[in-house]
Design a protein around this motif. Structure first.
Motif, mmCIF file in Angstrom:
data_model
loop_
_atom_site.group_PDB
_atom_site.id
_atom_site.type_symbol
_atom_site.label_atom_id
_atom_site.label_comp_id
_atom_site.label_asym_id
_atom_site.label_seq_id
_atom_site.Cartn_x
_atom_site.Cartn_y
_atom_site.Cartn_z
ATOM 1 N N ASP A 1 -22.257 25.788 36.240
ATOM 2 C CA ASP A 1 -21.507 26.951 35.792
ATOM 3 C C ASP A 1 -21.597 27.120 34.276
ATOM 4 O O ASP A 1 -20.777 27.808 33.670
ATOM 5 N N HIS A 2 -22.590 26.497 33.662
ATOM 6 C CA HIS A 2 -22.763 26.621 32.218
ATOM 7 C C HIS A 2 -24.254 26.696 31.905
ATOM 8 O O HIS A 2 -25.093 26.216 32.668
ATOM 9 N N GLY A 3 -24.574 27.320 30.786
ATOM 10 C CA GLY A 3 -25.961 27.484 30.397
ATOM 11 C C GLY A 3 -26.408 26.449 29.385
ATOM 12 O O GLY A 3 -25.596 25.733 28.797
ATOM 13 N N ARG A 4 -27.728 26.378 29.179
ATOM 14 C CA ARG A 4 -28.327 25.508 28.169
ATOM 15 C C ARG A 4 -29.375 26.313 27.415
ATOM 16 O O ARG A 4 -30.056 27.167 27.996
ATOM 17 N N ILE A 5 -29.511 26.027 26.128
ATOM 18 C CA ILE A 5 -30.406 26.776 25.255
ATOM 19 C C ILE A 5 -31.341 25.800 24.545
ATOM 20 O O ILE A 5 -30.888 24.782 24.021
ATOM 21 N N PHE A 6 -32.630 26.137 24.514
ATOM 22 C CA PHE A 6 -33.624 25.289 23.868
ATOM 23 C C PHE A 6 -34.414 26.115 22.860
ATOM 24 O O PHE A 6 -34.921 27.190 23.182
ATOM 25 N N SER A 7 -34.533 25.582 21.647
ATOM 26 C CA SER A 7 -35.387 26.195 20.629
ATOM 27 C C SER A 7 -36.611 25.305 20.416
ATOM 28 O O SER A 7 -36.630 24.139 20.830
ATOM 29 N N PHE A 8 -37.626 25.852 19.759
ATOM 30 C CA PHE A 8 -38.904 25.150 19.584
ATOM 31 C C PHE A 8 -39.448 25.438 18.198
ATOM 32 O O PHE A 8 -39.060 26.399 17.539
ATOM 33 N N ASP A 9 -40.389 24.583 17.761
ATOM 34 C CA ASP A 9 -41.174 24.911 16.577
ATOM 35 C C ASP A 9 -42.629 25.074 16.986
ATOM 36 O O ASP A 9 -42.982 24.847 18.156
ATOM 37 N N VAL A 10 -43.489 25.474 16.037
ATOM 38 C CA VAL A 10 -44.879 25.808 16.390
ATOM 39 C C VAL A 10 -45.684 24.589 16.830
ATOM 40 O O VAL A 10 -46.736 24.733 17.464
#
Length: 268
Positions: free
Chosen positions: A158-167
């Motif tokens: 019931d909750h989200g997850r967020i992922f960021s990246f680099d090049v």
């Protein structure tokens, strides 16, 4: 042997579509056979993407502008797409490569599920995306960089997850919200003031629109809601029921209310 099919199509057992394509038809991959470096022409660049957790999942939104230097190349580019039924991906950077990356990532997830009979976990999807970025490193070093933002909900959660990246393919899980692109600093500043963990869908859409309007106000590469052309930011919501795109008319209505409220505040 089945007529018309190369033996590789019938004997491959890899659950990675990219590995299969690299072995059978490397020319279809956006980063080529070996990531060979190419001259970097002037190409459209896309910005800005925001994503944050909501009361029931996660939201991702992106403006619609693409630029080549100081010239607006497109008013209607779509930078946020459903990756599959439980996750979304947004892109900033070289627009053509980024859109190809999205299509390839969608195929990668679909191929894995067909071969294994079960979808990848959310972290597994993020890891696959990171490996795709590493394959594009040669082009990134030549100025054709792609930086995605990935978010979703695990089945049953019931909750989200967020992922960021680099090049280089580095992967980082964000806590509550994040933004990428040339207007990301301004958007993130807005999110610091507007975001809360209990946002329902209408409130979350409004927060996303406000953050993108703030980014467009200070960053020339970010486009705000375009009422003349009836072009609104692309907004996707993900929860336990799946992924859905918010209709443009609904986003424009919320943007109209935001602008009206700000105008009243300036006149007061």
């Amino acid at each position: 042997m089945t007529p018309g099919f190369d033996p590789a199509y019938l004997s491959s057992t890899t659950n990675s579509f990219i590995a299969f394509a690299r072995a059978t038809a490397p020319e279809v991959l956006p980063f080529g056979e070996s990531g060979a470096q190419l001259p970097a022409p002037q190409v459209p660049e896309g910005t800005t993407i925001v994503s944050f957790k909501t009361a029931t999942g996660v939201l991702m939104a992106g403006d619609r502008r693409a630029t080549i230097g100081n010239v607006i190349a497109s008013h209607t580019i779509e930078k946020v797409h459903a990756a599959d039924s439980t996750s979304v991906i947004g892109i900033a950077g070289t627009a053509g490569l980024a859109l190809e990356l999205i299509r390839l990532f969608q195929l990668e997830l679909e191929h894995y599920e067909k071969i294994e009979g079960t979808p990848l976990s959310l972290v597994g999807k993020a890891n696959r995306l990171a490996s795709m970025l590493r394959a594009n490193l040669g082009l990134a070093m030549q100025g054709l960089a792609v930086v995605p933002l990935f978010a979703g909900v695990e089945p049953g959660a019931d909750h989200g997850r967020i992922f960021s990246f680099d090049v280089t393919g580095g992967k980082y899980e964000e806590v509550n919200f994040h933004s990428i692109g040339s207007g990301s600093g301004f958007a993130r500043g807005a999110l610091k003031k507007l975001w809360s963990p209990d946002l329902d869908s209408p409130a979350a859409i409004r927060v996303a629109v406000e953050a993108l309007i703030d980014a467009a106000d200070d960053d020339s590469a970010t486009g705000g809601p375009d009422f003349m052309r009836q072009v609104a930011p692309v907004v996707h919501l993900v929860d336990a029921a799946g992924t859905r795109q918010v209709p443009q008319s609904e986003v424009l209505d919320i943007a109209t209310a935001v602008v009206a409220t700000r105008a009243e505040g300036e006149r007061a």
